[in-house]
Design a protein around this motif. Structure first.
Motif, mmCIF file in Angstrom:
data_model
loop_
_atom_site.group_PDB
_atom_site.id
_atom_site.type_symbol
_atom_site.label_atom_id
_atom_site.label_comp_id
_atom_site.label_asym_id
_atom_site.label_seq_id
_atom_site.Cartn_x
_atom_site.Cartn_y
_atom_site.Cartn_z
ATOM 1 N N VAL A 197 55.955 33.299 27.490
ATOM 2 C CA VAL A 197 57.053 32.373 27.208
ATOM 3 C C VAL A 197 57.672 31.955 28.532
ATOM 4 N N GLY A 198 58.163 32.906 29.283
ATOM 5 C CA GLY A 198 58.669 32.628 30.621
ATOM 6 C C GLY A 198 58.524 33.879 31.458
ATOM 7 N N THR A 199 57.807 33.806 32.554
ATOM 8 C CA THR A 199 57.546 34.997 33.351
ATOM 9 C C THR A 199 56.891 34.605 34.666
ATOM 10 N N ARG A 200 56.683 35.603 35.514
ATOM 11 C CA ARG A 200 55.952 35.410 36.760
ATOM 12 C C ARG A 200 54.821 36.430 36.790
ATOM 13 N N PHE A 201 53.591 35.933 36.921
ATOM 14 C CA PHE A 201 52.450 36.840 36.968
ATOM 15 C C PHE A 201 51.318 36.198 37.764
ATOM 16 N N ALA A 202 50.390 37.035 38.200
ATOM 17 C CA ALA A 202 49.236 36.557 38.963
ATOM 18 C C ALA A 202 47.970 36.829 38.174
ATOM 19 N N LEU A 203 47.007 35.918 38.292
ATOM 20 C CA LEU A 203 45.710 36.083 37.644
ATOM 21 C C LEU A 203 44.619 35.869 38.671
ATOM 22 N N ARG A 204 43.609 36.746 38.639
ATOM 23 C CA ARG A 204 42.476 36.631 39.553
ATOM 24 C C ARG A 204 41.193 36.587 38.733
ATOM 25 N N CYS A 205 40.281 35.684 39.137
ATOM 26 C CA CYS A 205 39.022 35.489 38.426
ATOM 27 C C CYS A 205 37.986 35.034 39.463
ATOM 28 N N THR A 206 37.339 35.989 40.149
ATOM 29 C CA THR A 206 36.404 35.661 41.235
ATOM 30 C C THR A 206 35.109 36.435 41.067
ATOM 31 N N ASP A 207 34.092 36.023 41.809
ATOM 32 C CA ASP A 207 32.783 36.672 41.739
ATOM 33 C C ASP A 207 32.439 37.452 42.999
ATOM 34 N N THR A 208 33.281 37.397 44.015
ATOM 35 C CA THR A 208 33.051 38.156 45.234
ATOM 36 C C THR A 208 34.352 38.821 45.651
ATOM 37 N N GLY A 209 34.226 39.807 46.532
ATOM 38 C CA GLY A 209 35.414 40.483 47.026
ATOM 39 C C GLY A 209 35.991 41.438 45.997
ATOM 40 N N LEU A 210 37.310 41.561 45.955
ATOM 41 C CA LEU A 210 37.977 42.467 45.030
ATOM 42 C C LEU A 210 37.768 42.016 43.587
ATOM 43 N N GLU A 211 37.759 42.972 42.684
ATOM 44 C CA GLU A 211 37.541 42.773 41.247
ATOM 45 C C GLU A 211 36.088 42.409 40.938
ATOM 46 N N HIS A 212 35.481 41.525 41.698
ATOM 47 C CA HIS A 212 34.045 41.250 41.619
ATOM 48 C C HIS A 212 33.576 40.880 40.210
ATOM 49 N N GLY A 213 33.981 39.719 39.766
ATOM 50 C CA GLY A 213 33.504 39.219 38.485
ATOM 51 C C GLY A 213 34.414 39.527 37.318
ATOM 52 N N ASN A 214 35.409 40.377 37.525
ATOM 53 C CA ASN A 214 36.343 40.696 36.458
ATOM 54 C C ASN A 214 37.548 39.748 36.509
ATOM 55 N N VAL A 215 38.366 39.816 35.468
ATOM 56 C CA VAL A 215 39.633 39.091 35.440
ATOM 57 C C VAL A 215 40.759 40.123 35.523
ATOM 58 N N ARG A 216 41.735 39.870 36.389
ATOM 59 C CA ARG A 216 42.853 40.805 36.563
ATOM 60 C C ARG A 216 44.167 40.054 36.417
ATOM 61 N N ILE A 217 45.125 40.693 35.731
ATOM 62 C CA ILE A 217 46.452 40.125 35.544
ATOM 63 C C ILE A 217 47.479 41.114 36.061
ATOM 64 N N ASP A 218 48.365 40.665 36.964
ATOM 65 C CA ASP A 218 49.458 41.474 37.505
ATOM 66 C C ASP A 218 50.776 40.785 37.152
ATOM 67 N N VAL A 219 51.730 41.540 36.617
ATOM 68 C CA VAL A 219 53.009 40.956 36.199
ATOM 69 C C VAL A 219 54.101 41.326 37.199
ATOM 70 N N GLU A 220 54.770 40.293 37.709
ATOM 71 C CA GLU A 220 55.881 40.497 38.638
ATOM 72 C C GLU A 220 57.213 40.612 37.900
ATOM 73 N N GLU A 221 57.413 39.763 36.891
ATOM 74 C CA GLU A 221 58.628 39.862 36.073
ATOM 75 C C GLU A 221 58.349 39.267 34.703
ATOM 76 N N GLY A 222 59.146 39.695 33.712
ATOM 77 C CA GLY A 222 58.948 39.194 32.363
ATOM 78 C C GLY A 222 57.910 40.001 31.603
ATOM 79 N N ARG A 223 57.283 39.351 30.644
ATOM 80 C CA ARG A 223 56.335 40.017 29.755
ATOM 81 C C ARG A 223 55.228 39.036 29.369
ATOM 82 N N VAL A 224 53.993 39.520 29.281
ATOM 83 C CA VAL A 224 52.875 38.689 28.837
ATOM 84 C C VAL A 224 52.027 39.487 27.849
#
Length: 340
Positions: A197-224
């Protein structure tokens, strides 16, 4: 960018790639073994068009999630016969029913938009945003939300009267979402959907480096709320993170520092017991490295720390102080070898 493929004008080569992508999409969600993973990676690496076709299939599948019953009926009546022209498309429809019909037919984000516009109304806002390697970009959306795009990031945003959607094909994004309970904001990336609804979060979706093909969600504030693979989702609050596994399913919720969310915006990257190979790939996302590591034991060495992605040369020079390696000149670049 590949143009949307319509049944009347798609070349044989384009149709073959789209059917291969649809087949891989099905296989990746069934039980797989290591040989299947290797074959998929080889298929992706063979041609950039393969990655584009696969991502387009995933994008279309995610967007199908909130179609209304009458919309599905429209797609079925209007397009199913053409989608059953080949064995690959028949298999796709068998696995995903009518949803597969639209995916097989709409081989590309614009192709999917065409189908959605046929069955629903035209979005009030539709834009695509892309960054090159080493480029960062801040995007202001019409609703007051902002997106901060990391290097090599590609996404599309569409706003309708009753919903807001962002489809991330690849990269990292920091979302600052303007609250509007009547118009939910949803983000799609591969097997994952994030509802806010309203929040601050980061999403990563890459094929190289960190996570390597996975999707990652980090929440800074709020709720998702995060969902994947049609399984029970999880709710994240500030200071929590979740990633998908190799099969696209959600893992365990982890605790993080809200201050570290989207650290790449300040040019920082943090490694936590990360292999040297992955660390080098992460730097390579931002700038050409010209680094050779032929020894598998060196590539597998792990390191921890926070580094400036804009100072790749300094990172390489510092490696002998934290790992049992040495750096030597190799053509126009350098090679990292074991010390001694």
């Amino acid at each position: 960018m590949r143009r949307p493929i319509q049944p009347s004008d798609a070349s044989s080569a384009e149709r073959d790639i789209d059917e291969q992508a649809a087949t891989w999409f099905v296989k990746r969600r069934d039980e797989r073994d290591a040989s299947g993973d290797a074959a998929f990676a080889e298929w992706l690496a063979r041609d950039e068009a393969h990655r584009e076709a696969y991502d387009a299939v995933a994008d279309a599948w995610h967007a199908l999630g909130d179609l209304r019953g009458e919309d599905i009926a429209h797609l079925k009546n209007g397009y199913a016969s053409r989608a059953l022209e080949s064995p690959a498309r028949r298999a796709f429809v068998s696995r995903f029913a009518v949803a597969g019909t639209a995916v097989a037919l709409a081989a590309g984000p614009l192709g999917w938009q065409f189908l959605r516009d046929e069955s629903r109304r035209t979005p009030a806002f539709a834009r695509r945003f892309d960054t090159r390697r080493g480029e960062l970009q801040t995007v202001a959306l019409p609703d007051g939300s902002t997106l901060q795009l990391d290097t090599d990031t590609h996404l599309g945003a569409r706003f309708f009267e009753d919903r807001r959607e962002v489809h991330v094909t690849r990269g990292q994004v920091m979302f600052a979402v303007q609250s509007d309970a009547d118009v939910p904001f949803r983000v799609f990336a591969r097997s994952v959907s994030v509802t806010v609804v309203g929040t601050r979060f980061a999403l990563r979706c890459t094929d190289t480096g960190l996570e390597h093909g996975n999707v990652r969600i980090d929440v800074e504030e709020g709720r998702v709320r995060v969902e994947a693979m049609a399984a029970s989702g999880v709710e994240l609050v500030a200071g929590q993170s979740v990633s998908t596994d190799a099969d696209g399913r959600l893992g365990h919720v982890a605790s993080i520092s809200p201050d570290d969310v989207g650290a790449w915006r300040e040019g920082r990257v943090s490694f936590d017991d990360t292999s040297l190979a992955r660390a080098l790939q992460e730097f390579e996302r931002y700038t050409p490295m010209h680094v050779v590591v032929d020894d598998p034991t060196v590539a597998a060495m792990h390191l921890t720390g926070s580094f400036d992605v804009r100072q790749a040369t300094s990172f390489i020079r510092a490696l002998p102080r934290v790992l049992p390696v040495r750096v030597r000149k190799c053509g126009s670049g350098v090679e990292i070898v074991r010390a001694g």
